[in-house]
Design an enzyme around this catalytic site. Sequence first.
Site, PDB file in Angstrom:
ATOM      1  N   ALA A 111       4.484  -0.956   1.390  1.00  0.00           N
ATOM      2  CA  ALA A 111       4.835  -2.315   1.822  1.00  0.00           C
ATOM      3  C   ALA A 111       4.956  -3.372   0.728  1.00  0.00           C
ATOM      4  O   ALA A 111       5.673  -4.337   0.909  1.00  0.00           O
ATOM      5  CB  ALA A 111       3.816  -2.793   2.861  1.00  0.00           C
ATOM      6  N   ALA A 112       4.231  -3.233  -0.357  1.00  0.00           N
ATOM      7  CA  ALA A 112       4.199  -4.324  -1.340  1.00  0.00           C
ATOM      8  C   ALA A 112       5.560  -4.531  -2.001  1.00  0.00           C
ATOM      9  O   ALA A 112       6.279  -3.558  -2.224  1.00  0.00           O
ATOM     10  CB  ALA A 112       3.149  -4.035  -2.409  1.00  0.00           C
ATOM     11  N   PRO A 113       5.914  -5.805  -2.315  1.00  0.00           N
ATOM     12  CA  PRO A 113       5.102  -7.017  -2.203  1.00  0.00           C
ATOM     13  C   PRO A 113       5.156  -7.717  -0.846  1.00  0.00           C
ATOM     14  O   PRO A 113       4.527  -8.740  -0.673  1.00  0.00           O
ATOM     15  CB  PRO A 113       5.715  -7.924  -3.274  1.00  0.00           C
ATOM     16  CG  PRO A 113       7.149  -7.544  -3.295  1.00  0.00           C
ATOM     17  CD  PRO A 113       7.189  -6.057  -3.009  1.00  0.00           C
ATOM     18  N   GLY A 114       5.942  -7.154   0.118  1.00  0.00           N
ATOM     19  CA  GLY A 114       5.854  -7.695   1.469  1.00  0.00           C
ATOM     20  C   GLY A 114       7.104  -8.331   2.034  1.00  0.00           C
ATOM     21  O   GLY A 114       7.046  -8.941   3.106  1.00  0.00           O
ATOM     22  N   SER A 115       8.255  -8.181   1.362  1.00  0.00           N
ATOM     23  CA  SER A 115       9.469  -8.818   1.906  1.00  0.00           C
ATOM     24  C   SER A 115       9.829  -8.201   3.250  1.00  0.00           C
ATOM     25  O   SER A 115      10.140  -8.921   4.215  1.00  0.00           O
ATOM     26  CB  SER A 115      10.631  -8.689   0.919  1.00  0.00           C
ATOM     27  OG  SER A 115      10.915  -7.337   0.639  1.00  0.00           O
ATOM     28  N   LYS A 116       9.749  -6.880   3.341  1.00  0.00           N
ATOM     29  CA  LYS A 116      10.118  -6.231   4.611  1.00  0.00           C
ATOM     30  C   LYS A 116       9.001  -6.363   5.633  1.00  0.00           C
ATOM     31  O   LYS A 116       9.256  -6.501   6.824  1.00  0.00           O
ATOM     32  CB  LYS A 116      10.492  -4.770   4.368  1.00  0.00           C
ATOM     33  CG  LYS A 116      11.746  -4.651   3.487  1.00  0.00           C
ATOM     34  CD  LYS A 116      12.040  -3.232   3.101  1.00  0.00           C
ATOM     35  CE  LYS A 116      13.120  -3.193   2.031  1.00  0.00           C
ATOM     36  NZ  LYS A 116      12.653  -3.737   0.736  1.00  0.00           N
ATOM     37  N   ASP A 161      -3.268   5.908  -0.069  1.00  0.00           N
ATOM     38  CA  ASP A 161      -2.130   6.716  -0.483  1.00  0.00           C
ATOM     39  C   ASP A 161      -1.250   6.956   0.737  1.00  0.00           C
ATOM     40  O   ASP A 161      -1.748   7.337   1.801  1.00  0.00           O
ATOM     41  CB  ASP A 161      -2.645   8.050  -1.052  1.00  0.00           C
ATOM     42  CG  ASP A 161      -1.567   8.865  -1.731  1.00  0.00           C
ATOM     43  OD1 ASP A 161      -1.913   9.777  -2.506  1.00  0.00           O
ATOM     44  OD2 ASP A 161      -0.367   8.617  -1.479  1.00  0.00           O
ATOM     45  N   ASP A 178      10.213   2.404   2.749  1.00  0.00           N
ATOM     46  CA  ASP A 178      11.055   1.916   1.649  1.00  0.00           C
ATOM     47  C   ASP A 178      10.410   2.468   0.389  1.00  0.00           C
ATOM     48  O   ASP A 178       9.476   1.887  -0.159  1.00  0.00           O
ATOM     49  CB  ASP A 178      11.080   0.390   1.646  1.00  0.00           C
ATOM     50  CG  ASP A 178      12.082  -0.169   0.645  1.00  0.00           C
ATOM     51  OD1 ASP A 178      11.688  -0.964  -0.222  1.00  0.00           O
ATOM     52  OD2 ASP A 178      13.266   0.205   0.721  1.00  0.00           O
ATOM     53  N   CYS A 231      16.358   1.610  -3.002  1.00  0.00           N
ATOM     54  CA  CYS A 231      17.331   0.762  -3.702  1.00  0.00           C
ATOM     55  C   CYS A 231      17.848   1.516  -4.918  1.00  0.00           C
ATOM     56  O   CYS A 231      17.920   0.959  -6.021  1.00  0.00           O
ATOM     57  CB  CYS A 231      16.720  -0.583  -4.094  1.00  0.00           C
ATOM     58  SG  CYS A 231      15.282  -0.453  -5.150  1.00  0.00           S
TER      59      CYS A 231
END
Lengths: 297, 152
Positions: A111-116, A161, A178, A231
Amino acid sequence: MGINREFEEYHRRLYPDYDKFMSALRKPQKMSIRVNTLKSSKEIVESFLKRNNVPYSVIPWCPDGLWIDSDYELDTAEHQLGYYYIQNSSSMIPSIVLAPEPSDRVLDLCAAPGSKTTHLAQLMGNRGVLVANEASFVRVRALVINVQKAGASNVTVTRRDGIGYEKYPQRFDKVLLDAPCSDVGTARKNPGAIDRWTMDRVKKLSNLQKKLITSAYNCLIPGGVLVYSTCTTSREENEDVVEHLLDEEKDARILDVEIPGVKTRCGLTEKTRNSVRIMPQDNDTESYYIAKIQKEK
Amino acid sequence: MIRKLKKEDAEELFAEIDGQYGSKLVLEGMFLSKDEKRESRKLFLYTGDALPDVPAEWTGIHFCTIRDGVVFPSIEGAEAIGKTASKAIELSREEAEYIMSGRDVVIGEETQAGYYILKAGDDILGIGLVEGKKVINQTPKSRRTRQQYRTI
């Protein structure tokens, strides 16, 4: 940008329009923001931009997304209050494809840094259950700050993990993976991603991604949906990872990915034709890969 | 260790907030309490449908910290409290940007010392500590803008 021969040889074989691809990657990235409807509204943010004479335009595939057509400094009070999130336009797509409902239980496995994560919370209206996991201690801090800033009050953060995450009892209607990758798609912002690219690194990442996608899939309830995204550009990190899952899990079905407003290219193999590649020269964005998989009931 | 606040504890919290900030708080969601045995404890607001069965590092948003009976709201806590708070200071746009960059602000009138909700129009910026004519900045470092402003 220096020439990474290994990168060039690989990508010339991958893309017939390699020169157009590289030309697009050399252009500076267009700035974009996503209005955070948990705290603000499009009207309020647009009013703020107009007041400061900042030209903007709506991103076709994200109703809350705005391209900023200038080099205006976006780290403002409004940003720190969480009214908008500075986010790459193509990175808004995976959450839209996952399409979480307010009643869903959703996992964002890396998840980091949290945009999604914050985008998912926004799409869920701060309801349901949203778990954001990040393995790195340092990156969890950034994730927590962004969750807090966005006012994403339906989020639980875990620091584990991602591989083996299915050992925890919670199961999910939807999972977003992601995955960590070779980041070629970010070269417009970070040209070093091309310099650092090696086939050896790609293969190591591919092994990691295969383990992560298996864990992500095993966290689903029957009928649940997984969106896998990166990406980057290599087949080993994209189509091969999805095929690995489809071969391993006989109840996994790859679904069509439809993204109104985005020009896409289909996945590179027969089994992954329903997945999509988003190319920088087609949409003036980063490079992205997205696959949507359902676990049969 | 995280504990869900009982209804009576939540009502006590709301009463304390009303006493300190003059705010009748109405909120959906559950409050979770952390670090109860420490000098200051943190309260989190969670609006999910249920707590997930995972080893949580952080749940919901940090709503406030309580230390020696005093409630220190986070920016998000202040946003909820500030909508109806009477103990609030109205700042200009310029002063607001100064506060968000981490600096103190001198206001026009001598004001009773204490913690106040800071507002600039419809924007709620968190809390500030007033001493005389000065508002002493309480904006967390992680939430400050990078922009530098001239002294005002």
